[in-house]
Design a protein around this motif. Sequence first.
Motif, PDB file in Angstrom:
ATOM      1  N   PRO A  99       0.806  -1.218   0.000  1.00 20.52           N
ATOM      2  CA  PRO A  99       0.000   0.000   0.000  1.00 20.52           C
ATOM      3  C   PRO A  99       0.843   1.274   0.000  1.00 20.52           C
ATOM      4  CG  PRO A  99       0.080  -0.938   2.195  1.00 20.52           C
ATOM      5  CD  PRO A  99       0.759  -1.931   1.292  1.00 20.52           C
ATOM      6  N   ALA A 100       0.307   2.308  -0.615  1.00 21.07           N
ATOM      7  CA  ALA A 100       0.916   3.635  -0.546  1.00 21.07           C
ATOM      8  C   ALA A 100       0.423   4.392   0.675  1.00 21.07           C
ATOM      9  CB  ALA A 100       0.578   4.425  -1.805  1.00 21.07           C
ATOM     10  N   LEU A 101      -0.611   3.850   1.329  1.00 22.43           N
ATOM     11  CA  LEU A 101      -1.246   4.525   2.446  1.00 22.43           C
ATOM     12  C   LEU A 101      -1.880   3.481   3.360  1.00 22.43           C
ATOM     13  CD1 LEU A 101      -2.435   7.238   3.684  1.00 22.43           C
ATOM     14  CD2 LEU A 101      -4.404   6.846   2.190  1.00 22.43           C
ATOM     15  N   VAL A 102      -1.780   3.714   4.684  1.00 17.41           N
ATOM     16  CA  VAL A 102      -2.497   2.903   5.664  1.00 17.41           C
ATOM     17  C   VAL A 102      -3.490   3.814   6.367  1.00 17.41           C
ATOM     18  CG1 VAL A 102      -2.309   1.657   7.859  1.00 17.41           C
ATOM     19  CG2 VAL A 102      -0.682   1.203   6.019  1.00 17.41           C
ATOM     20  N   VAL A 103      -4.732   3.345   6.480  1.00 10.06           N
ATOM     21  CA  VAL A 103      -5.785   4.098   7.151  1.00 10.06           C
ATOM     22  C   VAL A 103      -6.345   3.235   8.267  1.00 10.06           C
ATOM     23  CG1 VAL A 103      -7.983   5.287   6.896  1.00 10.06           C
ATOM     24  CG2 VAL A 103      -6.344   5.295   5.014  1.00 10.06           C
ATOM     25  N   SER A 104      -6.404   3.788   9.474  1.00 13.70           N
ATOM     26  CA  SER A 104      -6.805   3.019  10.643  1.00 13.70           C
ATOM     27  C   SER A 104      -8.006   3.667  11.324  1.00 13.70           C
ATOM     28  CB  SER A 104      -5.620   2.930  11.617  1.00 13.70           C
ATOM     29  OG  SER A 104      -5.915   2.108  12.714  1.00 13.70           O
ATOM     30  N   GLY A 105      -9.021   2.852  11.664  1.00 10.64           N
ATOM     31  CA  GLY A 105     -10.214   3.372  12.325  1.00 10.64           C
ATOM     32  C   GLY A 105     -11.471   2.840  11.642  1.00 10.64           C
ATOM     33  N   ILE A 106     -12.562   3.527  11.789  1.00 10.64           N
ATOM     34  CA  ILE A 106     -12.813   4.644  12.677  1.00 10.64           C
ATOM     35  C   ILE A 106     -12.988   4.074  14.081  1.00 10.64           C
ATOM     36  CG2 ILE A 106     -14.352   6.561  13.210  1.00 10.64           C
ATOM     37  CD1 ILE A 106     -15.281   6.360  10.215  1.00 10.64           C
ATOM     38  N   LEU A 131       7.924   2.313   8.359  1.00 13.36           N
ATOM     39  CA  LEU A 131       8.253   1.673   7.083  1.00 13.36           C
ATOM     40  C   LEU A 131       8.172   2.640   5.906  1.00 13.36           C
ATOM     41  CD1 LEU A 131       6.277  -1.618   7.740  1.00 13.36           C
ATOM     42  CD2 LEU A 131       8.746  -1.282   7.921  1.00 13.36           C
ATOM     43  N   GLY A 132       8.005   3.937   6.202  1.00 18.26           N
ATOM     44  CA  GLY A 132       7.982   4.949   5.153  1.00 18.26           C
ATOM     45  C   GLY A 132       6.652   5.118   4.460  1.00 18.26           C
ATOM     46  N   VAL A 133       5.573   4.546   5.033  1.00 18.96           N
ATOM     47  CA  VAL A 133       4.240   4.628   4.437  1.00 18.96           C
ATOM     48  C   VAL A 133       3.412   5.644   5.227  1.00 18.96           C
ATOM     49  CG1 VAL A 133       2.120   3.352   3.909  1.00 18.96           C
ATOM     50  CG2 VAL A 133       4.357   2.241   3.656  1.00 18.96           C
ATOM     51  N   SER A 134       2.813   6.588   4.543  1.00 19.15           N
ATOM     52  CA  SER A 134       1.971   7.578   5.203  1.00 19.15           C
ATOM     53  C   SER A 134       0.717   6.910   5.764  1.00 19.15           C
ATOM     54  CB  SER A 134       1.575   8.683   4.226  1.00 19.15           C
ATOM     55  OG  SER A 134       2.709   9.432   3.841  1.00 19.15           O
ATOM     56  N   ALA A 135       0.137   7.529   6.804  1.00 17.92           N
ATOM     57  CA  ALA A 135      -0.992   6.881   7.464  1.00 17.92           C
ATOM     58  C   ALA A 135      -1.922   7.900   8.109  1.00 17.92           C
ATOM     59  CB  ALA A 135      -0.491   5.894   8.519  1.00 17.92           C
ATOM     60  N   LEU A 136      -3.183   7.508   8.206  1.00 10.34           N
ATOM     61  CA  LEU A 136      -4.209   8.285   8.886  1.00 10.34           C
ATOM     62  C   LEU A 136      -4.843   7.409   9.953  1.00 10.34           C
ATOM     63  CD1 LEU A 136      -6.038   9.798   5.776  1.00 10.34           C
ATOM     64  CD2 LEU A 136      -4.480  11.017   7.300  1.00 10.34           C
ATOM     65  N   ALA A 137      -5.047   7.971  11.148  1.00 11.35           N
ATOM     66  CA  ALA A 137      -5.765   7.285  12.214  1.00 11.35           C
ATOM     67  C   ALA A 137      -7.010   8.101  12.532  1.00 11.35           C
ATOM     68  CB  ALA A 137      -4.883   7.140  13.447  1.00 11.35           C
TER      69      ALA A 137
END
Length: 261
Positions: A99-106, A131-137
Amino acid sequence: MGGESTAEVVLVTNDDGIDSPGLHALARAALLAGLAVTVAAPAVEASGTGAGLTAAEDHRRVPTEPRDLPGVAAPAYAVAGHPGLIALVGCHGAFGTTPALVVSGINRGANTGRAVIHSGTVGAALTASVLGVSALAFSLDVPLDRSEPPHWETAAGVFAQVLAALRECPPGTVFNVNVPNVAPARLKPIRWARLAEFGSVRAAVQRLDDGTVEVTTVEVDEEPAEGTDAALLAAGHVTVTALSSVAEDNAVHGDLTRWSP
């Protein structure tokens, strides 16, 4: 002939478990934003696990089970492991394309203040960052007593706006997002916020007569400092806090020769 999809690949996870409506709402928001979604979440609730890499099985094997999620037209897996582990293996391609992005939640409940270090929702995002991957929580400020129904659609509705801001940042950036549990029309503007010294809840620990230790969560009565995530969230704002993952502290240097053998 149709070509391969060029949509940005995102891994969606959480710590409330694969059956959480908040997870499903976030996955649908990511699909609506045009992302290529894969969902991988704990088979059972894994709240409070931070960035832990614990799995439910030994022998270095982590069972996964394909799932069909309501309203989510994307591959999904129930994983016998914590969200930190899911983010780790997911960023190494365990569930398909890296993945280019990890999103966690809601998450059901706010994640504010320095106590976010204990949050499995935030822990997954911080693991991706290493690991250098952008993420949103993403977390929704649902009361502990569950006296109000969760407004999952409110949190999902700010996803695209927060994602646009994240895309302007370097790889490995983490945003911790907290959303008031109100109808979308009642939201106040999104605000950048610093971490409060404490969040809206804290742990209460008591040693019992039978030798066990009871750990519960209680609401905090103190007023958080102005401009912090806890204060702005309580005032009705969506808050965004950029978090740093593990890094050295260059401000601390002492004379190590005094302790040399």
